[in-house]
Write a protein that holds these residues in place. Sequence first.
Motif, PDB file in Angstrom:
ATOM      1  N   ALA A 103      -7.414  -1.637  -4.645  1.00 22.58           N
ATOM      2  CA  ALA A 103      -6.875  -2.868  -4.933  1.00 22.58           C
ATOM      3  C   ALA A 103      -6.200  -3.111  -6.451  1.00 22.58           C
ATOM      4  O   ALA A 103      -5.167  -3.614  -6.656  1.00 22.58           O
ATOM      5  N   GLU A 104      -6.874  -2.758  -7.395  1.00 28.03           N
ATOM      6  CA  GLU A 104      -6.466  -2.828  -8.714  1.00 28.03           C
ATOM      7  C   GLU A 104      -5.343  -1.875  -9.085  1.00 28.03           C
ATOM      8  O   GLU A 104      -4.678  -2.415  -9.897  1.00 28.03           O
ATOM      9  N   PHE A 105      -5.273  -0.742  -8.539  1.00 26.75           N
ATOM     10  CA  PHE A 105      -4.316   0.038  -8.795  1.00 26.75           C
ATOM     11  C   PHE A 105      -2.783  -0.231  -7.911  1.00 26.75           C
ATOM     12  O   PHE A 105      -1.764  -0.631  -8.678  1.00 26.75           O
ATOM     13  N   PHE A 106      -2.842  -0.705  -6.755  1.00 25.82           N
ATOM     14  CA  PHE A 106      -1.648  -1.449  -6.156  1.00 25.82           C
ATOM     15  C   PHE A 106      -1.182  -2.658  -6.549  1.00 25.82           C
ATOM     16  O   PHE A 106      -0.056  -2.967  -6.784  1.00 25.82           O
ATOM     17  N   LEU A 107      -2.210  -3.404  -6.878  1.00 32.04           N
ATOM     18  CA  LEU A 107      -1.861  -4.927  -7.370  1.00 32.04           C
ATOM     19  C   LEU A 107      -1.146  -4.911  -8.900  1.00 32.04           C
ATOM     20  O   LEU A 107      -0.133  -5.353  -9.113  1.00 32.04           O
ATOM     21  N   ASN A 108      -1.903  -4.036  -9.637  1.00 28.99           N
ATOM     22  CA  ASN A 108      -1.197  -3.646 -10.813  1.00 28.99           C
ATOM     23  C   ASN A 108       0.068  -3.131 -10.931  1.00 28.99           C
ATOM     24  O   ASN A 108       0.973  -3.591 -11.655  1.00 28.99           O
ATOM     25  N   GLY A 109       0.242  -2.286  -9.904  1.00 23.18           N
ATOM     26  CA  GLY A 109       1.261  -1.364 -10.215  1.00 23.18           C
ATOM     27  C   GLY A 109       2.611  -2.247  -9.659  1.00 23.18           C
ATOM     28  O   GLY A 109       3.836  -2.020 -10.147  1.00 23.18           O
ATOM     29  N   ALA A 110       2.166  -3.190  -8.778  1.00 20.86           N
ATOM     30  CA  ALA A 110       3.306  -3.704  -7.970  1.00 20.86           C
ATOM     31  C   ALA A 110       3.585  -5.148  -8.870  1.00 20.86           C
ATOM     32  O   ALA A 110       4.847  -5.520  -9.047  1.00 20.86           O
ATOM     33  N   LEU A 111       2.521  -5.694  -9.315  1.00 20.58           N
ATOM     34  CA  LEU A 111       2.731  -7.219 -10.045  1.00 20.58           C
ATOM     35  C   LEU A 111       2.414  -7.221 -11.541  1.00 20.58           C
ATOM     36  O   LEU A 111       2.600  -8.087 -11.877  1.00 20.58           O
ATOM     37  N   GLY A 112       1.678  -6.127 -11.881  1.00 16.92           N
ATOM     38  CA  GLY A 112       1.331  -6.275 -13.230  1.00 16.92           C
ATOM     39  C   GLY A 112       0.050  -7.446 -13.051  1.00 16.92           C
ATOM     40  O   GLY A 112      -0.319  -7.704 -14.232  1.00 16.92           O
ATOM     41  N   LEU A 113      -0.600  -7.549 -12.143  1.00 16.08           N
ATOM     42  CA  LEU A 113      -1.970  -8.540 -12.147  1.00 16.08           C
ATOM     43  C   LEU A 113      -2.863  -7.990 -11.204  1.00 16.08           C
ATOM     44  O   LEU A 113      -2.588  -7.158 -10.139  1.00 16.08           O
ATOM     45  N   GLY A 114      -4.331  -7.788 -11.598  1.00 16.26           N
ATOM     46  CA  GLY A 114      -5.262  -7.260 -11.057  1.00 16.26           C
ATOM     47  C   GLY A 114      -5.859  -8.298 -10.014  1.00 16.26           C
ATOM     48  O   GLY A 114      -5.548  -9.198  -9.626  1.00 16.26           O
ATOM     49  N   GLY A 157      -6.536   0.180 -18.564  1.00 20.62           N
ATOM     50  CA  GLY A 157      -5.138   0.982 -18.640  1.00 20.62           C
ATOM     51  C   GLY A 157      -4.262   0.663 -17.478  1.00 20.62           C
ATOM     52  O   GLY A 157      -3.178   1.274 -17.131  1.00 20.62           O
ATOM     53  N   ALA A 158      -4.578  -0.340 -16.497  1.00 20.60           N
ATOM     54  CA  ALA A 158      -3.860  -0.583 -15.249  1.00 20.60           C
ATOM     55  C   ALA A 158      -2.583  -1.189 -15.885  1.00 20.60           C
ATOM     56  O   ALA A 158      -2.811  -2.155 -16.638  1.00 20.60           O
ATOM     57  N   GLN A 159      -1.205  -0.837 -15.176  1.00 16.39           N
ATOM     58  CA  GLN A 159      -0.052  -1.221 -15.601  1.00 16.39           C
ATOM     59  C   GLN A 159       0.883  -1.621 -14.562  1.00 16.39           C
ATOM     60  O   GLN A 159       0.534  -1.144 -13.342  1.00 16.39           O
ATOM     61  N   LYS A 160       1.810  -2.449 -14.936  1.00 12.37           N
ATOM     62  CA  LYS A 160       2.898  -2.541 -13.845  1.00 12.37           C
ATOM     63  C   LYS A 160       3.747  -1.451 -13.956  1.00 12.37           C
ATOM     64  O   LYS A 160       4.066  -0.811 -14.758  1.00 12.37           O
ATOM     65  N   ALA A 161       4.098  -0.993 -12.876  1.00  6.24           N
ATOM     66  CA  ALA A 161       4.754   0.345 -12.584  1.00  6.24           C
ATOM     67  C   ALA A 161       6.524   0.098 -12.438  1.00  6.24           C
ATOM     68  O   ALA A 161       6.731  -1.124 -12.211  1.00  6.24           O
ATOM     69  N   ASN A 162       7.366   0.976 -12.764  1.00  4.77           N
ATOM     70  CA  ASN A 162       8.709   0.810 -12.904  1.00  4.77           C
ATOM     71  C   ASN A 162       9.080   1.496 -11.436  1.00  4.77           C
ATOM     72  O   ASN A 162       9.357   2.516 -11.360  1.00  4.77           O
ATOM     73  N   LEU A 163       8.773   0.370 -10.523  1.00  5.24           N
ATOM     74  CA  LEU A 163       9.363   0.896  -9.051  1.00  5.24           C
ATOM     75  C   LEU A 163      10.697   0.360  -8.677  1.00  5.24           C
ATOM     76  O   LEU A 163      11.196  -0.739  -9.004  1.00  5.24           O
ATOM     77  N   ASP A 164      11.402   0.875  -7.781  1.00  2.00           N
ATOM     78  CA  ASP A 164      12.396   0.311  -6.848  1.00  2.00           C
ATOM     79  C   ASP A 164      11.887  -0.675  -6.134  1.00  2.00           C
ATOM     80  O   ASP A 164      10.917  -0.825  -5.700  1.00  2.00           O
ATOM     81  N   PRO A 165      12.924  -1.488  -5.575  1.00  2.00           N
ATOM     82  CA  PRO A 165      12.634  -2.652  -5.001  1.00  2.00           C
ATOM     83  C   PRO A 165      11.951  -2.529  -3.668  1.00  2.00           C
ATOM     84  O   PRO A 165      10.572  -3.265  -3.343  1.00  2.00           O
ATOM     85  N   VAL A 166      12.212  -1.383  -2.943  1.00  2.00           N
ATOM     86  CA  VAL A 166      11.500  -1.247  -1.614  1.00  2.00           C
ATOM     87  C   VAL A 166      10.227  -0.717  -1.915  1.00  2.00           C
ATOM     88  O   VAL A 166       9.049  -1.279  -1.139  1.00  2.00           O
ATOM     89  N   THR A 167       9.948  -0.039  -2.614  1.00  2.00           N
ATOM     90  CA  THR A 167       8.374   0.655  -2.964  1.00  2.00           C
ATOM     91  C   THR A 167       7.482  -0.315  -3.523  1.00  2.00           C
ATOM     92  O   THR A 167       6.307  -0.463  -3.277  1.00  2.00           O
ATOM     93  N   ARG A 168       8.317  -1.104  -4.430  1.00  2.00           N
ATOM     94  CA  ARG A 168       7.341  -2.284  -4.909  1.00  2.00           C
ATOM     95  C   ARG A 168       6.728  -3.194  -3.726  1.00  2.00           C
ATOM     96  O   ARG A 168       5.621  -3.518  -3.873  1.00  2.00           O
ATOM     97  N   ARG A 169       7.786  -3.468  -2.989  1.00  2.00           N
ATOM     98  CA  ARG A 169       7.136  -4.428  -1.871  1.00  2.00           C
ATOM     99  C   ARG A 169       6.136  -3.808  -1.077  1.00  2.00           C
ATOM    100  O   ARG A 169       5.097  -4.308  -0.453  1.00  2.00           O
ATOM    101  N   ILE A 170       6.112  -2.462  -0.755  1.00  2.00           N
ATOM    102  CA  ILE A 170       5.130  -1.636   0.012  1.00  2.00           C
ATOM    103  C   ILE A 170       4.001  -1.806  -0.610  1.00  2.00           C
ATOM    104  O   ILE A 170       2.967  -1.896  -0.130  1.00  2.00           O
ATOM    105  N   ILE A 171       3.924  -1.499  -1.824  1.00  2.00           N
ATOM    106  CA  ILE A 171       2.855  -1.369  -2.705  1.00  2.00           C
ATOM    107  C   ILE A 171       2.226  -2.917  -2.806  1.00  2.00           C
ATOM    108  O   ILE A 171       0.900  -2.791  -2.720  1.00  2.00           O
ATOM    109  N   GLU A 172       2.945  -3.778  -3.170  1.00  2.00           N
ATOM    110  CA  GLU A 172       2.306  -5.302  -3.089  1.00  2.00           C
ATOM    111  C   GLU A 172       1.594  -5.334  -1.958  1.00  2.00           C
ATOM    112  O   GLU A 172       0.499  -5.960  -1.960  1.00  2.00           O
ATOM    113  N   GLU A 173       2.312  -5.053  -0.782  1.00  2.00           N
ATOM    114  CA  GLU A 173       1.478  -5.200   0.748  1.00  2.00           C
ATOM    115  C   GLU A 173       0.327  -4.435   0.559  1.00  2.00           C
ATOM    116  O   GLU A 173      -0.938  -5.226   0.907  1.00  2.00           O
TER     117      GLU A 173
END
Length: 329
Positions: A75-86, A103-119
């Motif tokens: 939850a922490e890795f995906f939420l932070n990676g996609a949204l920058g929020l935990g 150390g969790a951070q928002k990742a520099n993701l392409d739009p499609v991957t970001r939507r997948i990870i947010e889900e």
Amino acid sequence: MIFSSLVHLYISAILYTNLTSYSRKMATLYFFSTLVLTIVVSVPINVLGSAYCGPVEAIDKDLVQFPLNLEFLEAEFFLNGALGLGLDAFEPGFAAGGPPPIGAQKANLDPVTRRIIEEFGYQEVGHLRAIIATVGGVPRPLYDLSPEAFAQLFDKAVGYKLEPPFNPYSNTVNYLLASYAIPYVGLVGYVGTIPHLANYTSRRLVASLLGVESGQDAVIRTLLYEIADEKVLPYNITVAEFTNAISGIRNELAMCGIRDEGLIVPLNLGAENRTESNILSADTNSLSYARTPPQILRIIYGTGSEYRPGGFLPRGGSGKIARSFLDKV
């Protein structure tokens, strides 16, 4: 044990010589990871941990709560990676007073991957809710999701210090590789848990959790397979070689045989011995591998010991099962 393992490696070597040059390149790292694994599991006294491979004695509540250690992490890795929020931005009560991750951070993701990870992140929130509602929660343990924590794992996987250090948040490929390192561990944990659950409610819950976790892993592996032969910049290592290395180190840390495979494998490990592609990691009958709580702790601690915290859980896991090993230290 040693003889059978050596025979297995000998057969692998024969098959390896018959692979195409491309497939040889993809399979090289996996083969040598298997060699290291054979040495580790063949030595009677293992200095890394207990090397116990059997089930733990525990009631349903404790067995179902144990996966919270993975669900919080995801939850922490995906939420932070996609949204920058935990998790604290969505369901702070689920943490039960446990600290936010390091150390969790928002990742520099392409739009499609970001939507997948947010889900995926929202799905993990749902998993937490379902477990807490069914058997109760545990305090969120302290996680280290910093680039440095992932860099240590990837250095250990490839066998040397990567320069520059691996950063999971720098781009889409790196983030997907880092994601490859996480959901599969929970997936095999659920497979290993179901046979030891006593009541229907627990089995139904864990089976439902397993369905989504396996789906997440399949999506991640498929996205990586599409670019399997591409080099991960700036390293002279392909995507497939990285996955083989990560699977190899997880096998080595868990110490209970091959229960993890990368995206490209020798024929003798492919489905029906007919394919070198390995989008879904599975045994000789294409059934999911299983792992026990001690094996999972050895992996996510990164120490090869359920008694020695580290890695993503510097202070150890939460819940009765995880804490029982720490109490014995």
